[in-house]
Design an enzyme around this catalytic site. Structure first.
Site, short mmCIF file in Angstrom:
data_model
loop_
_atom_site.label_atom_id
_atom_site.label_comp_id
_atom_site.label_asym_id
_atom_site.label_seq_id
_atom_site.Cartn_x
_atom_site.Cartn_y
_atom_site.Cartn_z
N TYR A 241 0.22 8.44 -3.17
CA TYR A 241 0.47 7.98 -4.54
C TYR A 241 -0.53 8.62 -5.50
CZ TYR A 241 3.80 4.13 -3.64
OH TYR A 241 4.90 3.38 -3.32
N CYS B 280 -3.78 -1.21 -2.29
CA CYS B 280 -4.03 0.19 -2.65
C CYS B 280 -4.87 0.28 -3.94
CB CYS B 280 -2.68 0.86 -2.85
SG CYS B 280 -2.77 2.55 -3.41
N ASN B 281 -5.96 1.02 -3.88
CA ASN B 281 -6.82 1.19 -5.06
C ASN B 281 -6.08 1.91 -6.18
OD1 ASN B 281 -10.01 0.80 -4.10
ND2 ASN B 281 -8.59 1.23 -2.45
N THR B 282 -5.33 2.94 -5.81
CA THR B 282 -4.61 3.73 -6.82
C THR B 282 -3.65 2.84 -7.60
OG1 THR B 282 -4.78 5.63 -5.35
CG2 THR B 282 -3.16 5.78 -7.11
N CYS C 256 -10.45 3.96 -1.57
CA CYS C 256 -9.07 4.26 -1.18
C CYS C 256 -8.90 3.59 0.17
CB CYS C 256 -8.85 5.76 -1.07
SG CYS C 256 -7.28 6.18 -0.28
N THR C 257 -7.83 2.83 0.32
CA THR C 257 -7.68 2.02 1.55
C THR C 257 -7.64 2.87 2.82
OG1 THR C 257 -5.32 2.07 1.10
CG2 THR C 257 -6.50 0.02 0.59
N HIS C 258 -7.27 4.14 2.66
CA HIS C 258 -7.20 4.99 3.85
C HIS C 258 -8.60 5.37 4.36
CE1 HIS C 258 -3.08 5.33 2.46
NE2 HIS C 258 -2.75 5.95 3.58
N ASP D 36 0.86 -1.18 0.00
CA ASP D 36 0.00 0.00 0.00
C ASP D 36 0.90 1.23 0.00
OD1 ASP D 36 -3.02 0.76 0.41
OD2 ASP D 36 -1.90 2.16 1.65
N1 DGL Z 1 -4.46 4.16 -0.17
C1 DGL Z 1 -4.38 4.39 -1.53
C2 DGL Z 1 -5.58 3.92 -2.29
O1 DGL Z 1 -6.19 2.96 -1.91
C3 DGL Z 1 -4.01 5.73 -2.03
C4 DGL Z 1 -3.63 6.79 -1.12
C5 DGL Z 1 -2.58 7.63 -1.77
O2 DGL Z 1 -2.93 8.58 -2.49
O3 DGL Z 1 -1.43 7.29 -1.56
O4 DGL Z 1 -5.92 4.46 -3.32
#
Ligand code: DGL
Length: 262
Positions: free
Chosen positions: A43, A74-76, A184-186, A11
């Site tokens: 990211y 991580c989705n991104t 987004c995982t966050h 991630d």
């Molecule tokens: N946690 C990441 C996601 O799932 C992205 C967060 C980031 O921008 O780094 O997309």
């Protein structure tokens, strides 16, 4: 003797711990090796090339632990899964596909998708959902800042302000979305804010579907997932936020929590 499943998880920061929580519930006997690139988070504000470069480095680091599978929590990063998979000699799992499939087949008619600007702009969720269910109405919104705020352990009022200012218009849309993907995982880390403010909406954590899909695959491979496994966490960032998020997500203390630049 059956081999213990070794799962590498990537991630951009602490967000992927939301996936760790889900996979531990289903596969407590797996060995999990996690890398969170908090030094380079978010990211979602970087270029495709830079995200690929950072992810390849992280994957090579995790492969030193002889993982059977790489999970792109991580989705991104997951929006780049095809390029990543064609350059990788281990199977990789995207967090986006299982969630998109589940939503497209769920029978809901209006769905919100929240994510980084990158994830929303690439449009992977939108394409996958529409390919299965073209009639579904999609409302999409990206945030430049929310992931970084969570990753830095920002004060609650800053997190709440960003949620309301960026996502408020979508979440208050009339008629409202029935379900909203926290893409987004966050975001599932701060799901309580979303639920408190928008109690009429169902908020979905894509990690839940990914954990189910991965568990089935590990079983098909004949890898051991039951019993007592281990959790090793490495991050390029500060350790205290990881400690705090591990506690918040009720994840048992890891065997290793170390700083690492791959
Ligand atoms: N946690 C990441 C996601 O799932 C992205 C967060 C980031 O921008 O780094 O997309």
């Amino acid at each position: 003797m059956t081999e213990t499943a070794r799962i590498g998880v990537i991630d951009s920061g602490v967000g992927g711990l939301t996936f760790v929580r889900e996979i531990l519930a289903l596969c407590p006997g797996a060995d999990i090796i996690y890398f969170g690139d908090s030094a380079n988070c978010p990211y979602g504000n970087q270029t495709r090339e830079r995200i690929l470069e950072l992810t390849f480095k992280a994957l090579s680091f995790l492969q030193q632990s002889h993982i059977h599978v790489g999970v792109i929590a991580c989705n991104t990063i997951s929006t780049l899964i095809d390029t990543l998979q064609s350059n990788s000699d281990i199977p990789l799992f995207s967090v986006v596909s299982p969630a998109a499939e589940a939503v497209a087949c769920s029978g809901v008619k209006r769905v919100g998708i929240l994510g980084t600007e990158f994830t929303i702009a690439v449009g992977t969720y939108q394409k996958l959902i529409r390919a299965i269910n073209p009639d579904i109405e999609l409302l999409c919104q990206g945030s430049l800042h929310l992931a970084a705020l969570v990753d830095q352990g920002a004060p609650e009022q800053d997190v709440e302000r960003e949620i309301v200012s960026r996502f408020g218009p979508l979440l208050e849309h009339n008629p409202p979305p029935e379900s909203v993907i926290l893409g987004c995982t966050h975001y599932p880390i701060v799901k309580d804010f979303f639920v408190r403010r928008y109690p009429h909406i169902e908020f979905l954590d894509p990690a839940v579907e990914l954990a189910k899909v991965l568990t089935r695959w590990l079983e098909q491979q004949g890898l051991e997932t039951k019993g007592q496994g281990s959790l090793k966490i490495y991050t390029s960032g500060a350790l205290d936020v990881y400690q705090r998020i591990l506690e918040k997500l009720k994840i048992p203390a890891p065997q290793v929590l170390e700083h690492k630049i791959p």
